[in-house]
Motif scaffolding. Structure first.
Motif, mmCIF file in Angstrom:
data_model
loop_
_atom_site.group_PDB
_atom_site.id
_atom_site.type_symbol
_atom_site.label_atom_id
_atom_site.label_comp_id
_atom_site.label_asym_id
_atom_site.label_seq_id
_atom_site.Cartn_x
_atom_site.Cartn_y
_atom_site.Cartn_z
ATOM 1 N N ILE A 29 0.848 -1.204 0.000
ATOM 2 C CA ILE A 29 0.000 0.000 0.000
ATOM 3 C C ILE A 29 0.880 1.249 0.000
ATOM 4 O O ILE A 29 0.610 2.206 -0.733
ATOM 5 C CB ILE A 29 -0.960 -0.011 1.210
ATOM 6 C CG1 ILE A 29 -2.039 -1.070 0.993
ATOM 7 C CG2 ILE A 29 -1.598 1.360 1.425
ATOM 8 C CD1 ILE A 29 -2.954 -1.265 2.169
ATOM 9 N N LEU A 30 1.926 1.233 0.802
ATOM 10 C CA LEU A 30 2.832 2.382 0.849
ATOM 11 C C LEU A 30 3.528 2.590 -0.492
ATOM 12 O O LEU A 30 3.737 3.734 -0.913
ATOM 13 C CB LEU A 30 3.865 2.214 1.963
ATOM 14 C CG LEU A 30 3.350 2.462 3.375
ATOM 15 C CD1 LEU A 30 4.390 2.067 4.409
ATOM 16 C CD2 LEU A 30 2.950 3.911 3.560
ATOM 17 N N GLY A 79 3.950 20.706 0.678
ATOM 18 C CA GLY A 79 3.327 19.461 0.241
ATOM 19 C C GLY A 79 4.330 18.498 -0.360
ATOM 20 O O GLY A 79 4.344 17.311 -0.032
ATOM 21 N N VAL A 80 5.183 19.000 -1.237
ATOM 22 C CA VAL A 80 6.189 18.140 -1.880
ATOM 23 C C VAL A 80 7.115 17.525 -0.833
ATOM 24 O O VAL A 80 7.364 16.315 -0.830
ATOM 25 C CB VAL A 80 7.007 18.931 -2.924
ATOM 26 C CG1 VAL A 80 8.212 18.140 -3.392
ATOM 27 C CG2 VAL A 80 6.138 19.321 -4.104
ATOM 28 N N ILE A 81 7.605 18.342 0.060
ATOM 29 C CA ILE A 81 8.561 17.859 1.061
ATOM 30 C C ILE A 81 7.929 16.810 1.965
ATOM 31 O O ILE A 81 8.482 15.722 2.160
ATOM 32 C CB ILE A 81 9.116 19.032 1.888
ATOM 33 C CG1 ILE A 81 10.036 19.888 1.014
ATOM 34 C CG2 ILE A 81 9.850 18.536 3.129
ATOM 35 C CD1 ILE A 81 10.391 21.225 1.606
ATOM 36 N N PHE A 82 6.769 17.103 2.504
ATOM 37 C CA PHE A 82 6.174 16.179 3.455
ATOM 38 C C PHE A 82 5.558 14.961 2.786
ATOM 39 O O PHE A 82 5.687 13.841 3.285
ATOM 40 C CB PHE A 82 5.142 16.894 4.339
ATOM 41 C CG PHE A 82 5.783 17.689 5.429
ATOM 42 C CD1 PHE A 82 6.228 17.077 6.581
ATOM 43 C CD2 PHE A 82 5.961 19.057 5.302
ATOM 44 C CE1 PHE A 82 6.837 17.803 7.600
ATOM 45 C CE2 PHE A 82 6.566 19.791 6.309
ATOM 46 C CZ PHE A 82 7.000 19.167 7.449
ATOM 47 N N LEU A 83 4.875 15.144 1.651
ATOM 48 C CA LEU A 83 4.223 14.000 1.011
ATOM 49 C C LEU A 83 5.227 13.011 0.430
ATOM 50 O O LEU A 83 4.944 11.818 0.341
ATOM 51 C CB LEU A 83 3.246 14.476 -0.059
ATOM 52 C CG LEU A 83 2.037 15.262 0.448
ATOM 53 C CD1 LEU A 83 1.153 15.692 -0.714
ATOM 54 C CD2 LEU A 83 1.238 14.461 1.458
ATOM 55 N N CYS A 84 6.394 13.495 0.032
ATOM 56 C CA CYS A 84 7.400 12.605 -0.574
ATOM 57 C C CYS A 84 8.425 12.087 0.424
ATOM 58 O O CYS A 84 9.279 11.267 0.059
ATOM 59 C CB CYS A 84 8.096 13.324 -1.731
ATOM 60 S SG CYS A 84 6.992 13.656 -3.111
ATOM 61 N N ALA A 86 8.133 9.982 2.871
ATOM 62 C CA ALA A 86 8.036 8.538 3.093
ATOM 63 C C ALA A 86 8.711 7.773 1.953
ATOM 64 O O ALA A 86 9.356 6.744 2.191
ATOM 65 C CB ALA A 86 6.576 8.119 3.222
ATOM 66 N N HIS A 87 8.575 8.265 0.731
ATOM 67 C CA HIS A 87 9.243 7.621 -0.404
ATOM 68 C C HIS A 87 10.757 7.694 -0.239
ATOM 69 O O HIS A 87 11.466 6.709 -0.459
ATOM 70 C CB HIS A 87 8.815 8.266 -1.718
ATOM 71 C CG HIS A 87 9.571 7.766 -2.897
ATOM 72 N ND1 HIS A 87 9.491 6.467 -3.341
ATOM 73 C CD2 HIS A 87 10.448 8.380 -3.720
ATOM 74 C CE1 HIS A 87 10.279 6.313 -4.390
ATOM 75 N NE2 HIS A 87 10.868 7.458 -4.633
ATOM 76 N N VAL A 88 11.251 8.846 0.148
ATOM 77 C CA VAL A 88 12.690 9.004 0.360
ATOM 78 C C VAL A 88 13.155 8.053 1.463
ATOM 79 O O VAL A 88 14.198 7.411 1.344
ATOM 80 C CB VAL A 88 13.043 10.472 0.681
ATOM 81 C CG1 VAL A 88 14.502 10.630 1.041
ATOM 82 C CG2 VAL A 88 12.679 11.371 -0.491
ATOM 83 N N GLN A 89 12.363 7.919 2.520
ATOM 84 C CA GLN A 89 12.725 6.998 3.600
ATOM 85 C C GLN A 89 12.707 5.557 3.119
ATOM 86 O O GLN A 89 13.544 4.762 3.528
ATOM 87 C CB GLN A 89 11.783 7.168 4.799
ATOM 88 C CG GLN A 89 12.076 6.235 5.958
ATOM 89 C CD GLN A 89 13.465 6.409 6.536
ATOM 90 O OE1 GLN A 89 14.005 7.498 6.566
ATOM 91 N NE2 GLN A 89 14.051 5.313 7.002
ATOM 92 N N THR A 168 5.668 7.974 9.143
ATOM 93 C CA THR A 168 5.587 7.140 10.334
ATOM 94 C C THR A 168 5.254 5.698 9.958
ATOM 95 O O THR A 168 5.853 4.755 10.486
ATOM 96 C CB THR A 168 4.534 7.697 11.311
ATOM 97 O OG1 THR A 168 4.887 9.042 11.651
ATOM 98 C CG2 THR A 168 4.432 6.859 12.568
ATOM 99 N N LEU A 169 4.307 5.516 9.041
ATOM 100 C CA LEU A 169 3.966 4.165 8.586
ATOM 101 C C LEU A 169 5.148 3.501 7.888
ATOM 102 O O LEU A 169 5.386 2.301 8.052
ATOM 103 C CB LEU A 169 2.740 4.203 7.671
ATOM 104 C CG LEU A 169 1.413 4.509 8.347
ATOM 105 C CD1 LEU A 169 0.312 4.645 7.313
ATOM 106 C CD2 LEU A 169 1.075 3.433 9.365
ATOM 107 N N GLN A 170 5.890 4.274 7.088
ATOM 108 C CA GLN A 170 7.065 3.722 6.409
ATOM 109 C C GLN A 170 8.109 3.267 7.431
ATOM 110 O O GLN A 170 8.699 2.199 7.293
ATOM 111 C CB GLN A 170 7.665 4.752 5.453
ATOM 112 C CG GLN A 170 8.873 4.256 4.688
ATOM 113 C CD GLN A 170 8.543 3.102 3.779
ATOM 114 O OE1 GLN A 170 7.571 3.143 3.034
ATOM 115 N NE2 GLN A 170 9.349 2.056 3.829
ATOM 116 N N LEU A 171 8.317 4.071 8.445
ATOM 117 C CA LEU A 171 9.259 3.690 9.503
ATOM 118 C C LEU A 171 8.751 2.480 10.279
ATOM 119 O O LEU A 171 9.536 1.601 10.652
ATOM 120 C CB LEU A 171 9.510 4.873 10.441
ATOM 121 C CG LEU A 171 10.396 5.963 9.852
ATOM 122 C CD1 LEU A 171 10.240 7.261 10.628
ATOM 123 C CD2 LEU A 171 11.849 5.526 9.827
#
Length: 193
Positions: A29-30, A79-84, A86-89, A168-171
């Motif tokens: 899902i992520l 928006g770009v910084i926060f929404l992306c 998780a992808h960077v993580q 947080t979900l990605q972590l």
């Protein structure tokens, strides 16, 4: 400092498949979210560059001020910084200092990475919770910026809250994968065929 360049086959590598079915489901899902977030981020950066270019042209050639472009650009960049993030993580692309990695044994490095992921998860969970409270206050109280344009503050707060929740979900997935392990990619593909 690690930039990912030293990893062999990093360009062709695919993410490991979590051994736990619920963790694999959350990771899938992520991954879908990451594709959407990166696509929207690219569009937002393109729109932001157009807005700022328009602002410069209007100010320089027509001597008119625009009171909306700064806030619109900042909102999109938030928006770009926060929404992306998780992808960077998910790619482990955030800046990290790896001074100890070369000095520690592989077991000590795994323990260190687990502790870092766990502490990062706790911090981001707190940050996500506070972001949702800011969003709720801005929504209920109708808060706006102090400029003459006065866009509602729930817009950047919602982007921040959603992005921090996904980070947080990605972590969480990364912590759970460290606990439950992964399935080799060949085995995961063989089971899917």
């Amino acid at each position: 400092m690690s930039h990912g360049f030293e990893m062999p086959g990093a360009a062709a590598a695919r993410p490991a498949v979590p051994a736990s079915a619920p963790v694999a489901w959350l990771a899938a899902i992520l991954q879908g979210y990451h594709r959407v977030a990166v696509f929207l981020g690219m569009i937002a950066l393109l729109v932001t560059s157009c807005i700022l270019t328009y602002s410069v042209v209007v100010r320089y050639f027509f001597h008119q001020s625009t009171d909306w472009q700064d806030e619109a650009s900042v909102f999109m960049l938030v928006g770009v910084i926060f929404l992306c993030s998780a992808h960077v993580q998910s790619l482990r692309g955030h800046i990290g200092i790896e001074a100890l990695a070369g000095l520690l044994s592989p077991l000590a490095n795994r323990i260190r990475m687990f502790i870092v992921d766990l502490l990062s998860f706790a911090f981001c969970a707190f940050f996500a919770w506070k972001s949702w409270t800011l969003f709720h206050e801005a929504w209920v109280e109708g808060q706006t910026t102090s400029s003459t344009f006065a866009p509602p503050l729930w817009i950047p707060y919602s982007l921040m809250a959603l992005g921090m929740t996904m980070l947080t979900l990605q972590l969480l997935v990364q912590v759970l994968v460290r606990i439950t392990g992964t399935v080799p990619v060949q085995q995961a593909q063989g089971g899917a065929q």
